[in-house]
Design a protein around this motif. Sequence first.
Motif, short mmCIF file in Angstrom:
data_model
loop_
_atom_site.label_atom_id
_atom_site.label_comp_id
_atom_site.label_asym_id
_atom_site.label_seq_id
_atom_site.Cartn_x
_atom_site.Cartn_y
_atom_site.Cartn_z
N GLU A 112 -109.97 -45.40 31.26
CA GLU A 112 -109.77 -46.17 32.39
C GLU A 112 -108.94 -47.33 32.24
N LYS A 113 -108.77 -47.78 31.12
CA LYS A 113 -108.05 -49.11 30.75
C LYS A 113 -106.63 -48.69 30.54
N MET A 114 -106.12 -47.48 30.61
CA MET A 114 -104.70 -47.10 30.61
C MET A 114 -104.25 -46.85 31.78
N ILE A 115 -102.76 -47.59 31.99
CA ILE A 115 -102.02 -47.60 33.44
C ILE A 115 -101.92 -45.98 33.90
N VAL A 116 -101.44 -45.34 32.79
CA VAL A 116 -101.24 -43.80 33.28
C VAL A 116 -102.04 -43.12 32.57
N GLN A 117 -102.90 -42.10 33.35
CA GLN A 117 -103.95 -41.37 33.06
C GLN A 117 -103.18 -39.98 32.80
N PHE A 118 -103.36 -39.42 31.57
CA PHE A 118 -103.29 -38.08 30.95
C PHE A 118 -103.95 -37.12 30.38
N GLU A 119 -103.91 -35.84 30.27
CA GLU A 119 -104.63 -34.93 29.80
C GLU A 119 -104.42 -35.01 28.21
#
Length: 393
Positions: free
Chosen positions: A179-186
């Motif tokens: 959740e700390k990342m700006i862009v979520q990805f698989e």
Amino acid sequence: MAVFWKAMAGGLLLTLSLTLLGWGVEGQGNGRGKKEVSGGATVYLGQDRDIWRPMIYTTVNLSEIHSIKSSFQLRTFDPEGAIFYGDTKNGQDWFVLSLMGGIPLMQISREDILISVAGGPKLNDGKWHTLEVSHQEKFVVLEVDGSNRLEVGMQSKQTQEILVGELRLAVGGILINKEKMIVQFEPQMDGCVREGSWLNLSIPWEADVEELWPCYQNIQPGSFFAGTGFAIFNTSVFPIEADHVVKTELWGDFSKMDGTILSINVPGQEMIFALVANNNTKEVTLTFGEEKLSMNDIFKRLVITFETDKLQVFQDEDESKTTKLSFAGSHPGYLTPWREGRLAFGGLLGKGEDDVGSHFLTGCLEKIQIQGRDVDLDLAVKHMSISSHSCPA
């Protein structure tokens, strides 16, 4: 591959690198319950594990790092997934390199700065690409195949400190809360990394698996099933169009497959639909309720259309090889399982939790489409032995 931040000459020092060389993997225990592997090992990023958990990882003292340039090779058909993670201050400052839409994506957190940048050519073409990451004054530079550049400039208003302590590195996963990342990805990637030049260091890496899975020497696009599991969808995710037709298309060399290619059922009921290949007889059998159709001609594409009162099967779009199964009065209807059922690629669905599945597929489905759209098995509940985007060639 490594990433770290270090104040030097009033600027940001960011280093990303990876040491992955050769096809074989040699390892030994280190007395701590971990598998110790060479930093020169080729790593398959899609190996069975928790999807965010790194494939291999290591820790190095910042005082030992002197290089500010790193390079490695990446090969994949997968458009999305984690490649490398690195951090200092036990995860307060971190770096993540991934692919999204086939394009490199870098995300960086350092002190009061949080940055996400994507760019460069698409890399999910199944070819080996050389990536080089370096720090040049206040910029982090990613080069692809010696020319295409992606640059990130960073300058903090805070007083920069001389970093001491340890740098944590990880391949194929991250060590922070996603959740700390700006862009979520698989995160899971069906891909390989190799031939890294990593900070000129030779420290060992650790893995929580007994053996690293090898990378195939040559690959082709498709989904590979190893005969040990399947991928399951709820059929409700595939909408029924206004014409009340569901079109399923499968590509591959069916004569080389063995096991259940596709099955559909409604939980708690007997199997409604199954498509099974027999490598010994070179025969593909379609079963729908009590109806059965056997196909023993060599073909590379199979189109199955489900309608309210009939089911049609086309081989290689050849009308002379079209078979129509008509609706029987006692039959629940050909579209019923698409409204309330489960669909599995690569295995025969069971009736419930105690009977999950069986008769798993061994072979390559080069392409899967439903309603004219590609099916991404990464979006299914699937066994980790399945390679969603590549098959051995």
